[in-house]
Design a protein around this motif. Sequence first.
Motif, mmCIF file in Angstrom:
data_model
loop_
_atom_site.group_PDB
_atom_site.id
_atom_site.type_symbol
_atom_site.label_atom_id
_atom_site.label_comp_id
_atom_site.label_asym_id
_atom_site.label_seq_id
_atom_site.Cartn_x
_atom_site.Cartn_y
_atom_site.Cartn_z
ATOM 1 N N GLN A 150 17.039 14.793 9.332
ATOM 2 C CA GLN A 150 16.727 13.792 8.318
ATOM 3 C C GLN A 150 15.316 14.018 7.769
ATOM 4 O O GLN A 150 14.553 14.817 8.303
ATOM 5 N N PHE A 151 14.996 13.309 6.699
ATOM 6 C CA PHE A 151 13.683 13.482 6.083
ATOM 7 C C PHE A 151 13.068 12.136 5.740
ATOM 8 O O PHE A 151 13.756 11.117 5.661
ATOM 9 N N ASP A 152 11.757 12.154 5.554
ATOM 10 C CA ASP A 152 10.997 10.951 5.197
ATOM 11 C C ASP A 152 10.409 11.116 3.802
ATOM 12 O O ASP A 152 9.985 12.211 3.418
ATOM 13 N N THR A 153 10.374 10.031 3.056
ATOM 14 C CA THR A 153 9.710 9.985 1.753
ATOM 15 C C THR A 153 8.571 8.977 1.837
ATOM 16 O O THR A 153 8.789 7.830 2.238
ATOM 17 N N LEU A 154 7.370 9.397 1.501
ATOM 18 C CA LEU A 154 6.190 8.542 1.562
ATOM 19 C C LEU A 154 5.552 8.478 0.186
ATOM 20 O O LEU A 154 5.176 9.502 -0.381
ATOM 21 N N LEU A 155 5.416 7.255 -0.349
ATOM 22 C CA LEU A 155 4.859 7.064 -1.689
ATOM 23 C C LEU A 155 3.653 6.125 -1.617
ATOM 24 O O LEU A 155 3.804 4.897 -1.568
ATOM 25 N N PRO A 156 2.430 6.664 -1.573
ATOM 26 C CA PRO A 156 1.241 5.804 -1.536
ATOM 27 C C PRO A 156 1.015 5.133 -2.893
ATOM 28 O O PRO A 156 1.160 5.770 -3.941
ATOM 29 N N LEU A 157 0.639 3.858 -2.857
ATOM 30 C CA LEU A 157 0.430 3.102 -4.088
ATOM 31 C C LEU A 157 -1.020 2.709 -4.296
ATOM 32 O O LEU A 157 -1.411 2.376 -5.418
ATOM 33 N N THR A 158 -1.820 2.733 -3.237
ATOM 34 C CA THR A 158 -3.216 2.309 -3.311
ATOM 35 C C THR A 158 -4.076 3.294 -2.529
ATOM 36 O O THR A 158 -3.564 4.204 -1.864
ATOM 37 N N GLY A 194 3.821 11.917 12.377
ATOM 38 C CA GLY A 194 5.120 12.579 12.326
ATOM 39 C C GLY A 194 5.045 14.017 12.793
ATOM 40 O O GLY A 194 5.902 14.501 13.549
ATOM 41 N N HIS A 195 4.007 14.729 12.359
ATOM 42 C CA HIS A 195 3.836 16.116 12.789
ATOM 43 C C HIS A 195 3.616 16.197 14.302
ATOM 44 O O HIS A 195 4.148 17.105 14.971
ATOM 45 N N ALA A 196 2.850 15.251 14.854
ATOM 46 C CA ALA A 196 2.570 15.261 16.291
ATOM 47 C C ALA A 196 3.841 15.007 17.099
ATOM 48 O O ALA A 196 4.113 15.705 18.085
ATOM 49 N N VAL A 197 4.623 14.018 16.683
ATOM 50 C CA VAL A 197 5.864 13.706 17.396
ATOM 51 C C VAL A 197 6.831 14.873 17.309
ATOM 52 O O VAL A 197 7.475 15.242 18.297
ATOM 53 N N LYS A 221 -5.746 2.508 0.129
ATOM 54 C CA LYS A 221 -5.352 2.283 1.523
ATOM 55 C C LYS A 221 -4.020 2.972 1.814
ATOM 56 O O LYS A 221 -3.788 3.470 2.918
ATOM 57 N N GLY A 222 -3.145 2.968 0.813
ATOM 58 C CA GLY A 222 -1.855 3.621 0.986
ATOM 59 C C GLY A 222 -1.989 5.104 1.231
ATOM 60 O O GLY A 222 -1.228 5.694 2.008
ATOM 61 N N ARG A 223 -2.962 5.737 0.583
ATOM 62 C CA ARG A 223 -3.192 7.157 0.815
ATOM 63 C C ARG A 223 -3.670 7.411 2.243
ATOM 64 O O ARG A 223 -3.319 8.420 2.863
ATOM 65 N N ALA A 224 -4.471 6.479 2.770
ATOM 66 C CA ALA A 224 -4.898 6.592 4.166
ATOM 67 C C ALA A 224 -3.703 6.402 5.104
ATOM 68 O O ALA A 224 -3.546 7.139 6.088
ATOM 69 N N ALA A 225 -2.852 5.424 4.778
ATOM 70 C CA ALA A 225 -1.656 5.201 5.588
ATOM 71 C C ALA A 225 -0.726 6.404 5.527
ATOM 72 O O ALA A 225 -0.108 6.793 6.527
ATOM 73 N N TRP A 226 -0.632 7.042 4.348
ATOM 74 C CA TRP A 226 0.166 8.250 4.191
ATOM 75 C C TRP A 226 -0.349 9.355 5.113
ATOM 76 O O TRP A 226 0.439 10.033 5.790
ATOM 77 N N ASP A 285 0.803 -1.219 0.000
ATOM 78 C CA ASP A 285 0.000 0.000 0.000
ATOM 79 C C ASP A 285 0.840 1.275 0.000
ATOM 80 O O ASP A 285 0.442 2.286 -0.586
ATOM 81 N N LEU A 286 1.982 1.229 0.692
ATOM 82 C CA LEU A 286 2.761 2.452 0.885
ATOM 83 C C LEU A 286 4.246 2.114 0.923
ATOM 84 O O LEU A 286 4.661 1.135 1.555
ATOM 85 N N ILE A 287 5.057 2.920 0.229
ATOM 86 C CA ILE A 287 6.508 2.877 0.393
ATOM 87 C C ILE A 287 6.869 3.989 1.362
ATOM 88 O O ILE A 287 6.622 5.164 1.093
ATOM 89 N N SER A 288 7.421 3.628 2.509
ATOM 90 C CA SER A 288 7.734 4.586 3.569
ATOM 91 C C SER A 288 9.233 4.541 3.844
ATOM 92 O O SER A 288 9.745 3.577 4.410
ATOM 93 N N LEU A 289 9.938 5.587 3.430
ATOM 94 C CA LEU A 289 11.398 5.653 3.558
ATOM 95 C C LEU A 289 11.736 6.722 4.590
ATOM 96 O O LEU A 289 11.769 7.911 4.291
ATOM 97 N N GLN A 290 11.976 6.267 5.809
ATOM 98 C CA GLN A 290 12.124 7.201 6.927
ATOM 99 C C GLN A 290 13.578 7.393 7.324
ATOM 100 O O GLN A 290 14.449 6.606 7.014
#
Length: 389
Positions: A334-342, A356-359, A344-349, A127-132
Amino acid sequence: MVDSNAARETYAPLVEVFPADDIGLSAYDRFCQDARFAPPQHPLWIRAWVEASGSDAVIIMLRKGGAPVFALALEVVREGPFAIAQFPSAEHANGNFPAVVPDAGLVEEADIKAICSAVQASRPDIDLISLQRQNPNHGNLENPLRKLAAMRSPNVSLAVDLRDGLEAALKRNGGRRKKKKFRHNQRKFDEIGGYRVIKASSPEEVDRLLDAFFMMKAARFAERGIPNVFAPLEVQTFFRRLYSSSLVYGDRPFEVKGIEINGELVAVHGMSINEHSVVCDFGGIVEMGANLSPGFFFDYLCIEEACNAGKSLYDFSVGDEPYKRSWCDVETWQFDTLLPLTAKGRAAWAISTARGHAVRLIKSNAVLWSVLKQLRTKVAGTRSTPHDQ
């Protein structure tokens, strides 16, 4: 006459996605021989994690002009209803930087479209490619994914600039006080039996040092009410494999070392070593009291060794602690890259972005962060004690 369509096809991005089995890992290893990458993307790191955890892992390789220029080794994990592809070993992978040939340049929009399309075709369950926790640079090489940063990571990474040598680094960071503290500890350690630095040179020494570290860390986390990320068996097996396999890997990119006082291990560090820096991936200490600081003493020796080896940076890795601040003059966000694929992935994004913003908001507020740490410690049933470094 040149066929412009043929020329475009020749240089159009081509993406391969294949499982990280023996064949896939061997292909990744071959690519990395001519590539640059952060330690957590080293072939030894990837293979050790896949073998220790049995994770569902894939290799993504981008080709341009017929030649591979960029590769990602990712594991697919489940978070609730989502399947997420991430850097292998989760929170143990910090300062990430994908494997890339030095002259590849930045990853463009067409490259990302090709990567996402290839992953969707090969693994439609993701669903999501998450590169943190990616570093913006690796030495003088810019991260090819920098243009795709979704957000800044919540935690800063701290390091010591060693380009002008140890004396210059000390001068910038309380050198007189540090030298006095180092000599005091050295004298006291000599009085109680002397000290010895141990670099693991056999699997048996790797096990001994890691056994001590896992005990140190378990005690420290319990004291502070923090979940022990080193407790899972697959994590401990991973580090044993990583450091043991590095013993026979030419320049030893990974090293575990410790310091003994009168025969007892009182500090252990896990290190990643590359052409320009030494990274302290983790550290554990035994509290000694009586104004003795084995953690500070060992850090001093490790920084001195990095200088003698001609490294330009000693990196304490991600996390903001007073003992790191006492040494460090280089901040890396550092930075994160988030790539939604579906869908559901957009929801996970959206969830990942909000988290991330909250932390980041909490940790940027010193008072709020201090209160939360105190509450966490009280829940653990103990009183917080400051790090002795």
